[in-house]
Design an enzyme around this catalytic site. Structure first.
Site, PDB file in Angstrom:
ATOM      1  N   GLU A  41      39.771  43.165  19.059  1.00 14.59           N
ATOM      2  CA  GLU A  41      40.582  42.123  19.686  1.00 14.59           C
ATOM      3  C   GLU A  41      42.036  42.184  19.228  1.00 14.59           C
ATOM      4  OE1 GLU A  41      39.811  40.053  22.157  1.00 14.59           O
ATOM      5  OE2 GLU A  41      37.900  41.128  22.252  1.00 14.59           O
ATOM      6  N   CYS A 197      41.981  41.929  39.247  1.00 17.91           N
ATOM      7  CA  CYS A 197      43.083  40.987  39.466  1.00 17.91           C
ATOM      8  C   CYS A 197      44.300  41.438  38.667  1.00 17.91           C
ATOM      9  CB  CYS A 197      42.647  39.571  39.066  1.00 17.91           C
ATOM     10  SG  CYS A 197      43.774  38.264  39.617  1.00 17.91           S
ATOM     11  N   CYS A 207      36.865  41.431  44.472  1.00 19.03           N
ATOM     12  CA  CYS A 207      36.826  40.335  43.504  1.00 19.03           C
ATOM     13  C   CYS A 207      35.697  39.360  43.816  1.00 19.03           C
ATOM     14  CB  CYS A 207      38.161  39.605  43.505  1.00 19.03           C
ATOM     15  SG  CYS A 207      38.225  38.236  42.320  1.00 19.03           S
ATOM     16  N   CYS A 213      39.488  31.809  45.996  1.00 15.29           N
ATOM     17  CA  CYS A 213      40.817  32.022  45.401  1.00 15.29           C
ATOM     18  C   CYS A 213      41.877  31.366  46.279  1.00 15.29           C
ATOM     19  CB  CYS A 213      41.098  33.515  45.253  1.00 15.29           C
ATOM     20  SG  CYS A 213      42.736  33.869  44.585  1.00 15.29           S
TER      21      CYS A 213
END
Length: 371
Positions: A41, A197, A207, A213
């Protein structure tokens, strides 16, 4: 907290999409060890996955656990990090490992409220570690996720402004699925932002969130997130002394904080006159040769670095400053050097091209990701 308008079924669709189309072969996905998830991360902050993977593998091989990372010197950590950029991450990585050893006896925590207190771990990173390792219902909000949410819910305004960030955090928290789905949901959001995206040319037809959306339904995908007003990055100039003697280069260890903190670099000066004075302390009659200016873009400014080469004939027996060192050019690949300095030294260390009519021989060189 109820999901926002258009958010019903949001998490379920992300989880199902991730199972069928998401990324499943990333090296850190095989582990739920908080230490290894944390490493990944931190490396993925402001760095693409493809660039981070080889660094992650090298770090895990060299520092298989938090104890080995904490026991290493900062110079060793920076050396392994060299080329990945944003070096404050490496300094925080080392400091965080030390705190985990001191405060938690070497057991890397997995609770977001604890993780966020450690160096270099912000709220989104802490939440991701907790979600991946324990299934904790913690929202994430990295750059990719901000873009997904801003488009799906047509959130107006600058996504870096405090008010919009608060709104996005509230939205992210309202969309969370059951804890059993949290690892897949968290990974799915990351995968959507990275592969579908995207900032430019998003693949809306692929998507799983397309039918709800709001940006797509209104034909305004390109308007979300709102474009930030960027000021032209200021230009800073610095003069660098490239002092060479018998196959060695003079390097200076930079202060722990700031640009290239803790790394070795060429001695830098704010003026050509200051560089000439320093050169006079290394060679009695310095002959400086100007090399082409090099530009390197940082987050908030552009550095114009003007190297001056000095082939030292007879260096003083001892260096005047403790942070100066002569390094063999043969050792630059393993030294903790900023990417632009490493590139310059590679050029210096490369064999000269053969003279016209001379025999050409193949030269093998180890390539390294400069970040």
């Amino acid at each position: 907290m109820s999901p926002p308008r258009g958010g019903r079924g949001f998490a379920a669709r992300v989880v199902a999409w991730q199972a069928a189309h998401g990324r499943h072969d990333l090296p850190w996905q095989a582990s739920r060890d908080p230490y290894r998830v944390w490493l990944a991360e931190v490396m993925l902050q402001q760095t693409q996955v493809g660039t981070a993977i080889p660094y992650y593998k090298r770090f895990c091989a060299r520092f298989p656990d938090v104890a080995s990372l904490a026991a290493a010197s900062l110079a060793d950590v920076l050396s392994l990090w060299a080329g990945l950029g944003y070096y404050a991450r490496a300094r925080n990585l080392h400091a965080c490992a030390g705190q985990v050893m001191e405060r938690f006896g070497g057991r890397f925590p997995s609770e977001a409220r604890v993780l966020v207190q450690l160096p270099g771990i912000g709220r989104s990173t802490a939440s991701a570690i907790a979600a991946f390792c324990t299934g904790a219902r913690e929202p994430i909000l990295d750059g990719n996720v901000k873009r997904v949410l801003a488009r799906h819910f047509a959130v107006p305004g600058d996504v870096t402004s405090a008010s919009v960030v608060r709104l996005l955090w509230d939205t992210a928290a309202a969309l969370l699925p059951a804890s059993a789905d949290m690892p897949a949901y968290t990974q799915g959001l990351m995968d959507l932002g990275a592969t579908v995206c995207t900032r430019t040319a998003p693949k809306c037809a692929a998507c799983p969130l397309a039918r709800t959306c709001m940006a797509r339904r209104s034909g305004r995908v390109g308007q979300f997130p709102a474009a930030r007003r960027r000021r032209a990055a200021p230009l800073r100039r610095a003069w660098a002394l490239l002092a060479l003697h018998e196959g060695r280069v003079l390097l200076q260890r930079r202060a722990p904080a700031g640009v290239w903190g803790g790394l070795y670099s060429l001695p830098q000066f704010s003026s050509a006159a200051a560089l000439r004075r320093a050169a006079g302390g290394i060679d009695a009659a310095p002959k400086l040769r100007a090399l082409p200016t090099r530009r390197h873009a940082f987050t908030h400014f552009v550095l114009a670095l003007m190297p001056r080469r000095l082939d030292v004939r007879s260096p003083p027996p001892a260096l005047q400053e403790d942070n100066l060192v002569w390094l063999p050019l043969a050792g630059i690949e393993s030294a903790p050097l900023p990417a632009p300095i490493l590139a310059l030294l590679r050029e210096v260390a490369a064999p000269a091209p053969p003279a016209a009519g001379g025999r050409v021989t193949a030269a093998r060189g180890r390539r390294r990701n400069a970040g």
